[in-house]
Design an enzyme around this catalytic site. Structure first.
Site, PDB file in Angstrom:
ATOM      1  N   ALA A  70     -19.739 -45.383   8.547  1.00  0.00           N
ATOM      2  CA  ALA A  70     -19.156 -46.394   7.766  1.00  0.00           C
ATOM      3  C   ALA A  70     -17.547 -46.467   7.927  1.00  0.00           C
ATOM      4  O   ALA A  70     -17.008 -45.179   8.182  1.00  0.00           O
ATOM      5  CB  ALA A  70     -19.447 -46.450   6.326  1.00  0.00           C
ATOM      6  N   GLY A 115     -23.018 -43.659   8.512  1.00  0.00           N
ATOM      7  CA  GLY A 115     -23.937 -45.117   8.607  1.00  0.00           C
ATOM      8  C   GLY A 115     -24.254 -45.192  10.097  1.00  0.00           C
ATOM      9  O   GLY A 115     -24.933 -45.941  10.359  1.00  0.00           O
ATOM     10  N   GLU A 118     -27.567 -43.630  10.306  1.00  0.00           N
ATOM     11  CA  GLU A 118     -28.360 -44.514   9.468  1.00  0.00           C
ATOM     12  C   GLU A 118     -28.960 -45.619  10.073  1.00  0.00           C
ATOM     13  O   GLU A 118     -30.163 -45.909   9.948  1.00  0.00           O
ATOM     14  CB  GLU A 118     -27.828 -44.758   8.034  1.00  0.00           C
ATOM     15  CG  GLU A 118     -27.615 -43.423   7.324  1.00  0.00           C
ATOM     16  CD  GLU A 118     -26.771 -43.665   6.038  1.00  0.00           C
ATOM     17  OE1 GLU A 118     -25.598 -44.032   6.541  1.00  0.00           O
ATOM     18  OE2 GLU A 118     -27.257 -44.009   5.116  1.00  0.00           O
ATOM     19  N   GLU A 138     -21.473 -37.512   4.545  1.00  0.00           N
ATOM     20  CA  GLU A 138     -20.749 -38.108   3.508  1.00  0.00           C
ATOM     21  C   GLU A 138     -20.367 -37.212   2.465  1.00  0.00           C
ATOM     22  O   GLU A 138     -19.420 -37.518   1.687  1.00  0.00           O
ATOM     23  CB  GLU A 138     -21.905 -39.073   2.977  1.00  0.00           C
ATOM     24  CG  GLU A 138     -22.103 -40.401   3.776  1.00  0.00           C
ATOM     25  CD  GLU A 138     -23.064 -40.349   4.822  1.00  0.00           C
ATOM     26  OE1 GLU A 138     -23.651 -39.192   5.175  1.00  0.00           O
ATOM     27  OE2 GLU A 138     -23.419 -41.242   5.405  1.00  0.00           O
TER      28      GLU A 138
HETATM   29  N1  CAA Z   1     -14.039 -44.857   9.661  1.00  0.00           N
HETATM   30  C1  CAA Z   1     -12.959 -45.034   9.924  1.00  0.00           C
HETATM   31  N2  CAA Z   1     -12.136 -44.672  11.034  1.00  0.00           N
HETATM   32  C2  CAA Z   1     -12.811 -43.665  11.737  1.00  0.00           C
HETATM   33  C3  CAA Z   1     -14.084 -43.381  11.546  1.00  0.00           C
HETATM   34  C4  CAA Z   1     -14.695 -43.836  10.216  1.00  0.00           C
HETATM   35  N3  CAA Z   1     -16.020 -43.383   9.943  1.00  0.00           N
HETATM   36  N4  CAA Z   1     -14.518 -42.029  12.420  1.00  0.00           N
HETATM   37  C5  CAA Z   1     -13.326 -42.109  13.138  1.00  0.00           C
HETATM   38  N5  CAA Z   1     -12.351 -43.129  12.876  1.00  0.00           N
HETATM   39  C6  CAA Z   1     -10.921 -43.214  13.582  1.00  0.00           C
HETATM   40  C7  CAA Z   1     -10.188 -42.213  13.215  1.00  0.00           C
HETATM   41  O1  CAA Z   1      -9.478 -42.424  11.944  1.00  0.00           O
HETATM   42  C8  CAA Z   1      -9.053 -42.334  14.310  1.00  0.00           C
HETATM   43  O2  CAA Z   1      -8.146 -43.326  14.240  1.00  0.00           O
HETATM   44  P1  CAA Z   1      -6.553 -42.986  14.528  1.00  0.00           P
HETATM   45  O3  CAA Z   1      -6.599 -42.989  16.125  1.00  0.00           O
HETATM   46  O4  CAA Z   1      -6.033 -44.495  14.024  1.00  0.00           O
HETATM   47  O5  CAA Z   1      -6.207 -42.224  13.618  1.00  0.00           O
HETATM   48  C9  CAA Z   1     -10.055 -42.644  15.639  1.00  0.00           C
HETATM   49  O6  CAA Z   1     -11.429 -43.256  14.905  1.00  0.00           O
HETATM   50  C10 CAA Z   1     -10.197 -41.451  16.605  1.00  0.00           C
HETATM   51  O7  CAA Z   1     -11.071 -40.547  15.731  1.00  0.00           O
HETATM   52  P2  CAA Z   1     -10.549 -38.945  15.621  1.00  0.00           P
HETATM   53  O8  CAA Z   1      -9.124 -39.043  16.230  1.00  0.00           O
HETATM   54  O9  CAA Z   1     -10.722 -38.559  14.140  1.00  0.00           O
HETATM   55  O10 CAA Z   1     -11.266 -38.372  16.860  1.00  0.00           O
HETATM   56  P3  CAA Z   1     -11.890 -36.800  16.839  1.00  0.00           P
HETATM   57  O11 CAA Z   1     -12.725 -36.804  18.391  1.00  0.00           O
HETATM   58  O12 CAA Z   1     -10.808 -35.927  16.721  1.00  0.00           O
HETATM   59  O13 CAA Z   1     -12.988 -36.727  15.826  1.00  0.00           O
HETATM   60  C11 CAA Z   1     -15.019 -37.347  14.416  1.00  0.00           C
HETATM   61  C12 CAA Z   1     -14.179 -37.324  15.876  1.00  0.00           C
HETATM   62  C13 CAA Z   1     -15.491 -35.726  14.367  1.00  0.00           C
HETATM   63  C14 CAA Z   1     -16.069 -38.396  14.621  1.00  0.00           C
HETATM   64  C15 CAA Z   1     -14.275 -37.753  13.367  1.00  0.00           C
HETATM   65  O14 CAA Z   1     -13.471 -38.999  13.575  1.00  0.00           O
HETATM   66  C16 CAA Z   1     -14.775 -37.699  12.169  1.00  0.00           C
HETATM   67  O15 CAA Z   1     -15.126 -36.983  11.339  1.00  0.00           O
HETATM   68  N6  CAA Z   1     -14.977 -39.323  11.525  1.00  0.00           N
HETATM   69  C17 CAA Z   1     -15.646 -39.449  10.516  1.00  0.00           C
HETATM   70  C18 CAA Z   1     -17.011 -39.185  10.398  1.00  0.00           C
HETATM   71  C19 CAA Z   1     -17.691 -39.690   8.956  1.00  0.00           C
HETATM   72  O16 CAA Z   1     -17.267 -39.007   8.264  1.00  0.00           O
HETATM   73  N7  CAA Z   1     -18.497 -40.620   8.956  1.00  0.00           N
HETATM   74  C20 CAA Z   1     -19.130 -40.863   7.641  1.00  0.00           C
HETATM   75  C21 CAA Z   1     -18.479 -42.056   7.095  1.00  0.00           C
HETATM   76  S1  CAA Z   1     -19.030 -42.323   5.419  1.00  0.00           S
HETATM   77  C22 CAA Z   1     -20.555 -43.502   5.499  1.00  0.00           C
HETATM   78  O17 CAA Z   1     -20.988 -43.490   6.756  1.00  0.00           O
HETATM   79  C23 CAA Z   1     -21.345 -43.771   4.387  1.00  0.00           C
HETATM   80  C24 CAA Z   1     -22.627 -44.570   4.680  1.00  0.00           C
HETATM   81  O18 CAA Z   1     -23.593 -43.811   4.412  1.00  0.00           O
HETATM   82  C25 CAA Z   1     -22.556 -45.893   4.324  1.00  0.00           C
END
Ligand code: CAA
Length: 264
Positions: A70, A115, A118, A138
């Site tokens: 998400a 998400g 999921e 999460e």
């Molecule tokens: N939401 C918003 N933006 C996201 C995102 C997310 N879940 N995942 C990645 N992005 C964005 C980053 O912020 C980044 O944007 P900018 O270039 O503007 O800074 C872009 O995508 C590229 O990401 P990274 O630079 O971080 O890429 P990376 O290769 O270094 O890392 C990754 C990749 C490990 C997936 C890392 O992006 C990450 O940890 N993302 C978050 C994953 C996460 O926590 N997901 C769960 C979200 S909570 C949820 O989903 C709740 C639910 O159940 C409903």
């Protein structure tokens, strides 16, 4: 027209491919994407009932990410009420996928986190690219899965494995996802989408009413005591003998020809 800037929809040979496309955010799910998915799935249900679509493949644009979760930027300032609505909308998409009378297959390349994992779990099964990474991270953000991860993951891979993933936030690779039954197949990245579409097309050739009934009974039975689940199967099996597809399927076998199912 179906689809939006962030949601691409294409149909070929009665297989619909839905691609989530926000590459700059690794295809993260914001409220607009969730609303778009709900709309596309509504349309898909109608197209399935009309016999125009017989299988759905869900994927993410690019090789780096299926869906990285998400959208954290969209969630950061949510109130409790808005978060509840967001979770309900995400669950609505999961229920719509499970409720479609056609198979849904997730083609997961790269990240399927939060998400994203999921959403893949809400599909009937998952094919993964060798670079796929699954996880429910999460807890690292101070929340828990909100689109079905605590429940569907446990039902797919067992309670203890789901607990380990949801409590550590650890990511697992495609080989581990295959080993624990989260993914059904692992493929080289270039073969992921063609192989997933090939399976979807194979199912699209089967008797559509039988496919819909098999899906319905498998899903409904999974939450029931075995005796009740078996009773569901008996009724569905018997009910299919009132369909033209059953007559056609069995006549074609006995006549040594290919069946022409009409979905009725
Ligand atoms: N939401 C918003 N933006 C996201 C995102 C997310 N879940 N995942 C990645 N992005 C964005 C980053 O912020 C980044 O944007 P900018 O270039 O503007 O800074 C872009 O995508 C590229 O990401 P990274 O630079 O971080 O890429 P990376 O290769 O270094 O890392 C990754 C990749 C490990 C997936 C890392 O992006 C990450 O940890 N993302 C978050 C994953 C996460 O926590 N997901 C769960 C979200 S909570 C949820 O989903 C709740 C639910 O159940 C409903």
């Amino acid at each position: 027209m179906l689809g939006t800037d962030t949601l691409l929809v294409s149909d070929d040979a009665r297989v619909r491919v839905v691609t989530i496309s926000r590459p700059k955010a690794l295809n993260a799910l914001n409220p607009e994407v969730i609303a778009g998915l709900a709309q596309v799935l509504d349309d898909t249900a109608a197209a399935a009932r009309a016999g125009q679509v017989r299988a759905l493949v869900l994927t993410g644009a690019g090789e780096k990410s299926f869906v990285a979760g998400a959208d954290i930027a969209a969630m950061a300032d949510m109130s409790e009420g808005t978060a509840r609505e967001f979770a309900r909308a995400g669950h609505g998409v999961g229920e719509a996928l499970a409720g479609l009378p056609i198979p849904t297959i997730a083609a997961v390349g790269g990240f399927a986190l939060g998400g994203g994992c999921e959403l893949a779990l809400a599909c009937d099964f998952i094919y993964a690219a060798e670079n796929a990474k699954f996880g429910q991270p999460e807890v690292k953000l101070g929340v828990i899965p909100g689109f079905g991860g605590t429940q569907r993951l446990a039902r797919r891979v067992g309670l203890a494995r789901a607990l380990e993933l949801c409590l550590t936030g650890d990511t697992i690779d495609a080989a581990e996802a295959l080993r624990i039954g989260l993914a059904n197949r692992v493929l080289p990245a270039a073969e992921l989408l063609p192989a997933t579409i090939a399976t979807a097309k194979k199912i699209a050739e089967m008797g559509p009413v039988a496919v819909a009934e098999a899906k319905r009974v498998l899903h409904a039975g999974a939450g029931l005591p075995l005796a009740q689940a078996n009773a569901l199967e008996i009724e569905a099996f018997a009910g299919l003998f009132a369909t033209a597809d059953q007559k056609e399927g069995m006549a074609a076998f006995l006549g040594k020809r290919k069946p022409e199912f009409r979905g009725e």
